[in-house]
Design a protein around this motif. Structure first.
Motif, PDB file in Angstrom:
ATOM      1  N   SER A 139       5.339  67.798  -1.913  1.00 55.41           N
ATOM      2  CA  SER A 139       5.605  66.373  -2.159  1.00 55.41           C
ATOM      3  C   SER A 139       4.330  65.555  -2.133  1.00 55.41           C
ATOM      4  O   SER A 139       4.110  64.665  -2.968  1.00 55.41           O
ATOM      5  CB  SER A 139       6.595  65.840  -1.111  1.00 55.41           C
ATOM      6  OG  SER A 139       7.836  66.521  -1.204  1.00 55.41           O
ATOM      7  N   SER A 140       3.466  65.838  -1.146  1.00 56.86           N
ATOM      8  CA  SER A 140       2.220  65.076  -1.007  1.00 56.86           C
ATOM      9  C   SER A 140       1.279  65.326  -2.183  1.00 56.86           C
ATOM     10  O   SER A 140       0.715  64.377  -2.757  1.00 56.86           O
ATOM     11  CB  SER A 140       1.543  65.468   0.307  1.00 56.86           C
ATOM     12  OG  SER A 140       0.285  64.841   0.422  1.00 56.86           O
ATOM     13  N   LEU A 141       1.114  66.599  -2.555  1.00 56.34           N
ATOM     14  CA  LEU A 141       0.201  66.927  -3.643  1.00 56.34           C
ATOM     15  C   LEU A 141       0.712  66.384  -4.973  1.00 56.34           C
ATOM     16  O   LEU A 141      -0.058  65.835  -5.773  1.00 56.34           O
ATOM     17  CB  LEU A 141       0.032  68.440  -3.722  1.00 56.34           C
ATOM     18  CG  LEU A 141      -0.964  68.970  -4.764  1.00 56.34           C
ATOM     19  CD1 LEU A 141      -2.355  68.403  -4.520  1.00 56.34           C
ATOM     20  CD2 LEU A 141      -0.992  70.502  -4.726  1.00 56.34           C
ATOM     21  N   LYS A 142       2.015  66.491  -5.202  1.00 54.11           N
ATOM     22  CA  LYS A 142       2.588  65.980  -6.448  1.00 54.11           C
ATOM     23  C   LYS A 142       2.413  64.470  -6.535  1.00 54.11           C
ATOM     24  O   LYS A 142       2.082  63.928  -7.605  1.00 54.11           O
ATOM     25  CB  LYS A 142       4.069  66.364  -6.542  1.00 54.11           C
ATOM     26  CG  LYS A 142       4.765  65.911  -7.829  1.00 54.11           C
ATOM     27  CD  LYS A 142       6.145  66.522  -7.916  1.00 54.11           C
ATOM     28  CE  LYS A 142       6.877  66.051  -9.158  1.00 54.11           C
ATOM     29  NZ  LYS A 142       7.324  64.663  -9.050  1.00 54.11           N
ATOM     30  N   GLN A 143       2.629  63.773  -5.414  1.00 57.09           N
ATOM     31  CA  GLN A 143       2.478  62.319  -5.407  1.00 57.09           C
ATOM     32  C   GLN A 143       1.049  61.903  -5.739  1.00 57.09           C
ATOM     33  O   GLN A 143       0.813  60.937  -6.482  1.00 57.09           O
ATOM     34  CB  GLN A 143       2.873  61.771  -4.034  1.00 57.09           C
ATOM     35  CG  GLN A 143       2.774  60.249  -3.919  1.00 57.09           C
ATOM     36  CD  GLN A 143       3.698  59.535  -4.890  1.00 57.09           C
ATOM     37  OE1 GLN A 143       4.800  59.998  -5.150  1.00 57.09           O
ATOM     38  NE2 GLN A 143       3.244  58.413  -5.426  1.00 57.09           N
TER      39      GLN A 143
END
Length: 551
Positions: A139-143
């Motif tokens: 989630s963090s990397l995609k964001q």
């Protein structure tokens, strides 16, 4: 010359899977940048990250993209982090169109990390996702990359779409681009239903009303310009003549061989006659056989194409419901022996399948009813919604109401196409579930010398028998057996018999092609829409089922 299509997006959105299908549809080359890097560096992405660090990897990635951009007419699948860098985005914009494939975090987590996936989407986990809390990292990397993914020409949300549907959506977008950018073949439009993908190659299935007129466009798009050898059922003279006029008016050279209708034509003597016809006309490997008619014509034509000159191209124009939903898809070809059905054959995939639903209007009501049996079976084994939709729309389907018929047939044919794509030769145990009801059904056909029941009628009885067996083994309830019976009856299909010799039926089961180590692999239902296989069925159980099926 056509430019390139670049697919960007996070890991798990399906860039490689969709890219391969899209390239097949468009006749373009497919390039996976990650594979390009691995091949050129002779190391895995993970090893490059570990030994050289991300900065060195990004330099290798950029240089690889530059090299790839030296060519055109490619579908290019990119790494998830590639669009973060402006120099990469600029390269892609200068050399093609950029399509972003998007999906929600939970969808990606399921595709990447859950073990029960069916293999439809890419599942490689990149080094930057390798952590203890994979979902939070994802989630963090995609964001952090989302704003760069938005710098594209088009975004497609893939959560509820199959790879085929995603590829078709990309084609629809490319259709609105200036003609100089991406050349879309004339034949690739709303009539393209699905793609059968096997071993990096594949073929399209076209389904629609009145689409026979597009045959010449399809042949030209796929560069099939050699002599066409039409093998047609003698009962479809009207459709055959329409094809002949169409080919003649578009400058195609062709010859026609007509065969008698019915299962009795599936014999080696007729195959030998067709071999002689092809030899006399000097057929070459570059030529193509075009099968026009029902399943019998498709089986014979495919077998001849698989064996003459050790293999020539062929395509299918099915004109019956059974052929459209079942026999034309998957590359199974063959002929019968006195000892059983389809005992001599080969796997030989067609170049394309064109199903014009207008041809169904020339069928008798009995033939139509028989044809729906395979679609009902598809719903029972893999798509309960399709099964219930057929139950609720039986009267519309029996009268060939256009919208409902097109929808149901596209869904039914796609089920067969998807299964075949994953397990072409029944080596993984997936394709065999398509034989639900066929062990008994084929034996019924053989024991009556293919003269008493149409294939769909025999399958209907066979499915009810397999449902009874599933109930006896404790997988489904008696109510679910009755439900299957009731739906077949809605289509005026038989669910029992009164004129067969049980010992004869059992004899023909003994030569069933689905045997393994001497035992029949039975396809059973664990629930509506969920099929499995078992060998743990005694001969006494089979005899009891056959007795129950007798009126």
């Amino acid at each position: 010359m056509a430019e390139n299509i670049f697919l960007i997006g996070f890991s798990g959105v399906g860039k490689s899977t969709v890219g391969k299908k899209l390239a097949l549809m468009l006749g373009m080359d497919f390039v996976d940048i990650d594979k390009y890097i691995v091949d050129s560096q002779d190391r895995t992405i993970k090893d490059i990250f570990a030994s050289d660090g991300e900065r060195k990897f990004r330099k290798i990635e950029y240089n690889s993209l530059k090299n790839i951009c030296q060519k055109t007419n490619q579908v290019v699948s990119t790494g998830g982090g590639l669009p973060v860098y402006a120099r990469n985005r600029n390269l892609m914009k200068e050399n093609g169109v950029i399509i972003c494939l998007e999906a929600h975090d939970k969808t990606l987590n399921k595709r990447l990390f859950e073990s029960d996936l069916d293999g439809s989407f890419d599942k490689e986990v990149r080094p930057k996702l390798d952590s203890d809390d994979k979902f939070r990292t994802l989630s963090s990397l995609k964001q952090s990359r989302q704003k760069f993914y938005s710098m594209c020409d088009w975004t497609i949300h893939t959560d509820k779409l199959t790879p085929d549907q995603i590829a078709i959506e990309i084609i629809r977008f490319c259709n609105i681009l200036p003609a100089s950018q991406i050349k879309i073949p004339v034949s690739l439009n709303e009539d393209l239903s699905s793609i059968v993908s096997i071993g990096g190659e594949g073929y399209p299935i076209y389904v629609g009303w009145g689409i026979l007129t597009k045959l010449s466009d399809i042949l030209k798009d796929r560069k099939m310009l050699a002599t066409i050898f039409i093998i047609a059922d003698e009962s479809v003279l009207m459709h055959t003549r329409k094809i002949q006029i169409l080919l003649e008016s578009n400058g195609f050279k062709f010859h026609t061989f007509r065969i008698p209708s019915g299962e009795s034509s599936k014999n080696l003597d007729l195959v030998k006659s067709i071999y002689g016809w092809l030899a006399e006309l000097n057929a070459e490997r570059s030529d193509m056989i075009l099968a026009v008619g029902g399943g019998v014509v498709g089986d014979i034509s495919g077998f001849v194409a698989a064996t003459y000159l050790r293999g020539i191209k062929f395509a299918q124009i099915p004109t019956t419901l059974l052929a459209m939903t079942d026999s034309s898809i998957g590359g199974k070809t063959g002929v019968d022996l006195p000892e059983g059905k389809n005992l001599v054959g080969a796997f030989h995939q067609p170049e394309f399948i064109l199903a014009d639903l207008e041809t169904l209007k020339t069928l008798s009501q009995r033939e139509l009813n028989s044809g729906w049996a395979e679609s009902i079976k598809h719903g029972l084994i893999l798509d309960k919604n399709l099964f219930y939709d057929m139950q609720n729309n039986s009267s519309k389907l029996l009268s060939l109401e256009k919208t409902v018929t097109l929808d149901v047939l596209k869904r039914s044919m796609k089920i067969k196409a998807d299964v075949v794509s994953k397990d072409e030769k029944e080596q993984l145990g997936l394709r065999i579930i398509l034989n639900y009801g066929h062990t008994i059904g084929h034996a019924i056909e053989a024991s009556t010398k293919y003269g008493l029941y149409l294939h769909g009628e025999a399958v209907s009885i066979g499915v009810v028998g397999a449902a009874m067996l599933s109930s006896h083994l404790g997988f489904i309830t008696n109510e679910e057996v009755d439900l299957q019976k009731s739906v077949f009856k809605l289509f005026d299909l038989p669910t029992s018999y009164n004129d067969l010799d049980i010992d004869s039926v059992i004899h023909f089961m003994s030569v069933d092609k689905k045997r393994s180590a001497g035992n029949i692999r039975w396809v059973i239902l664990e629930a509506i829409g969920n099929a499995n296989t078992t060998k743990n069925v005694s001969i006494d159980s089979v005899k009891n089922i056959l007795k129950e099926l007798k009126k």
